[in-house]
Design an enzyme around this catalytic site. Structure first.
Site, PDB file in Angstrom:
ATOM      1  N   SER A   1       1.711  -6.977  -9.714  1.00  0.00           N
ATOM      2  CA  SER A   1       2.601  -5.933  -8.769  1.00  0.00           C
ATOM      3  C   SER A   1       4.127  -6.184  -8.632  1.00  0.00           C
ATOM      4  CB  SER A   1       2.013  -5.719  -7.270  1.00  0.00           C
ATOM      5  OG  SER A   1       0.799  -5.455  -7.101  1.00  0.00           O
TER       6      SER A   1
ATOM      7  N   SER B   1       2.239  -2.848  -7.148  1.00  0.00           N
ATOM      8  CA  SER B   1       2.571  -2.192  -5.959  1.00  0.00           C
ATOM      9  C   SER B   1       3.948  -2.302  -5.473  1.00  0.00           C
ATOM     10  CB  SER B   1       1.544  -2.871  -4.841  1.00  0.00           C
ATOM     11  OG  SER B   1       1.995  -4.247  -4.687  1.00  0.00           O
TER      12      SER B   1
ATOM     13  N   LYS C   1      10.496  -5.246  -0.671  1.00  0.00           N
ATOM     14  CA  LYS C   1       9.200  -4.373  -0.470  1.00  0.00           C
ATOM     15  C   LYS C   1       8.718  -4.298   0.895  1.00  0.00           C
ATOM     16  CE  LYS C   1       4.622  -4.691  -2.628  1.00  0.00           C
ATOM     17  NZ  LYS C   1       3.764  -5.556  -3.713  1.00  0.00           N
TER      18      LYS C   1
END
Length: 563
Positions: free
Chosen positions: A243, A219, A135
């Site tokens: 997330s 996210s 990420k």
């Protein structure tokens, strides 16, 4: 806007967007991107038509299968890295899932791993030659970390000219390299990270590759989309409100939200850094439960507590894993099921998934029972969690948006409405209230008569429609309570089976709004084919137990699907 640069945020974003595409070799560029009406699902056979048979074989393997080949010398690190770089390139062009692609550096690292193997006759570590995606919060040397902010382009977290932008690496990045992993890309996030969809002003919207009418989640949405496309066997995301679990659920993946302090967060970029009432945690997503376990166990073998002051010294506990397997085999496992949190009802596909897992538990001779925590406790915990997100009145994220002058994405406006920052007394009050709610939940758990874990949805829908992620309550309470949770894919939406319950009466206006999505006139079949997943929630620091249960459920669901 940064006074040293007169370019508009639109030009800066466009240049960065083009740079991402330019990092993809010309031979891997697609001549045509189908519309969603032409091709709803771009996973599996669709994306594999652009790969060689060997690349398909490699990228269809999960993390465990890959390291079996790379650590035995059957596959070279270079051929594995190149296959995943190719597939990740295709995936980005189809759904906008990458922020950074550093394939040349990855292939150079893979070449060094092959040389190591040739010289020593053994792998460098348990992840030798395994491609791992990250990420875009992880700092990797020589690579931008923008977190979706235009103002962070070519800087260190918005600080222009800071030499760390080219040299600094997060602690887990260092550990992954030492374990033999090959790092090759960083994946898309929503600006600020505080959104259940993935959208920013640099790359736009990241779509769900299984059903491009829907969101990939957020996210850690780029991670979810990339792994679902087979462009990564596994990677790492973060979770402060869902997330990791939301993208895992929306994309049909396994994903672990560990207890805070179990895995290292040191040296990563973040929003609201310094807010410690409820910590963001880092955890793995993968295409199999075994892949999640491999990544977790490998990181713990690096003794991260020696380098991150917030990590507890808890190595991988094989005894807890074995005890859990024994409980399952001897029909002593007690599994609670949360069918409705009292605020928003799950859509029919989620209800069916809950029923399917209940049946799996019951058929095995283990116990399934109703999970009914204190009334409104989930809502209360979520309300406290949202308070912690606003301790600074939004000053942190407003500062970073102001660097470029870019606009906020609409979903973020409700999170950070103008409000005064909290003072010390207010923070202490929130912390006391959180502690009280955690004790209340613990007391309920202890009163269930030996409940091991409980099952709950990750969201009321299989995957959110763009702009309609209106409820985080099924994941956020887990963060407020700081419990570990692992996502398990269960089934897919079937328009012929998952029909609207005409007799259901919404319990609130929000519930009514979310249920109305099932009756939308623009496309009543929009959810068809989307993955349907659930989360298994356990007691603090019992990640080994959760992963053992996840592996068991994965096996049982596979048996049921072929019977």
């Amino acid at each position: 806007m940064d006074s040293t640069d007169d370019a508009s945020w639109q030009k800066l974003a466009a240049a960065k967007r083009e740079a991402i595409l330019d990092s993809i070799p010309a031979k891997w560029r697609l001549a045509n991107i189908p519309t969603v009406d032409e091709q709803r699902n771009v996973t599996g056979a669709y994306i594999e038509q652009f790969l060689s048979p060997k690349e398909v074989e490699i990228t269809q393997a999960d993390s465990v299968g890959i390291v079996e080949k790379t650590t035995s010398g059957a596959w070279s690190a270079v051929e594995v890295a190149e296959a995943f770089c190719h597939r990740a390139s295709l995936g980005h062009q189809l759904v906008n899932c990458l922020h950074e692609a550093f394939f040349d550096a990855a292939l150079a690292d893979a070449k060094e791993l092959d040389a190591w193997y040739a010289e020593h006759g053994k792998p460098k570590g348990p992840l030798h030659g395994l491609p791992v995606s990250l990420k875009d919060q992880f700092h990797v040397r020589g690579v931008d970390t923008t977190m979706g902010y235009v103002g962070w382009i070519d800087s260190f977290q918005g600080q222009k000219g800071d030499p760390r932008s080219k040299t600094f690496e997060s602690e887990m990045v260092r550990e992954l390299r030492a374990l033999g992993a090959v790092l090759y890309c960083k994946t898309a996030v929503p600006t600020t990270l505080m959104c259940g969809e993935t959208v920013n002003n640099i790359i736009g919207y990241t779509w769900n590759p299984t059903n491009r009418h829907l969101s990939c989640g957020g996210s850690s949405g780029g991670e979810g989309a990339l792994i679902a496309l087979g462009g990564s066997p596994g990677g790492f995301g973060t979770d402060i409100g869902g997330s990791i679990r939301i993208p895992s659920a929306f994309n049909g993946l396994f994903g672990l939200r560990p207890t805070s302090g179990r895995l290292p967060y040191e040296g990563m970029a973040n929003s609201m850094d310094g807010q410690n009432s409820v910590l963001s945690v880092v955890g793995p997503l993968a295409s199999s439960a075994g892949g999640v376990k491999l990544l977790t166990k490998s990181i713990l073998s690096a003794e991260p507590w020696l380098h991150d002051p917030l990590v507890a010294e808890i190595p991988w506990r094989a005894d807890l894993e074995a005890q859990t397997k024994d409980r399952i085999a001897s029909s002593q496992l007690n599994v609670g099921f949360l069918d409705h949190d009292g605020a928003v009802a799950p859509h029919p596909p989620l209800k069916r998934a809950l029923s399917l897992l209940r049946d799996v538990v019951a058929r095995s001779g283990n116990k399934a029972f109703d999970w009914q925590p204190p009334a409104s406790s989930h809502e209360a915990v979520t309300a406290l969690l949202i308070k912690t997100w606003n301790y600074d009145g939004g000053a942190d994220v407003r500062k970073d948006f102001a660097l470029s002058g870019e606009p906020w994405a609409p979903p973020l406006l409700d999170v950070w409405k103008e409000r005064p920052p909290a003072d010390g007394a207010g923070i202490a009050e929130t912390n006391r209230a959180l502690r009280a709610r955690r004790k209340e939940y613990l007391d309920y758990w202890n009163g269930t008569g030996g409940g091991d874990v409980f099952v709950a949805p990750c969201a009321p829908f299989a995957a959110a429609r763009p702009g309609r992620f209106d409820y985080i309550g099924y994941t956020s309470f887990v963060n407020g309570l700081d419990l570990p949770s692992v996502v398990v894919p269960v089934t897919t939406v079937d328009k012929g089976v998952d029909v609207v319950d005409a007799g259901y009466r919404p319990v609130s206006e929000l519930d009514k709004k979310i249920q109305s999505d099932l009756k939308s006139t623009d496309d009543p079949e929009i959810y068809d084919g989307a993955p349907v997943s659930l989360q298994i929630v356990g007691r603090r620091y019992q990640e080994e137990k959760l992963l053992a249960i996840a592996e068991w459920l994965e096996g049982e669901l596979k048996k049921a699907s072929v019977s």
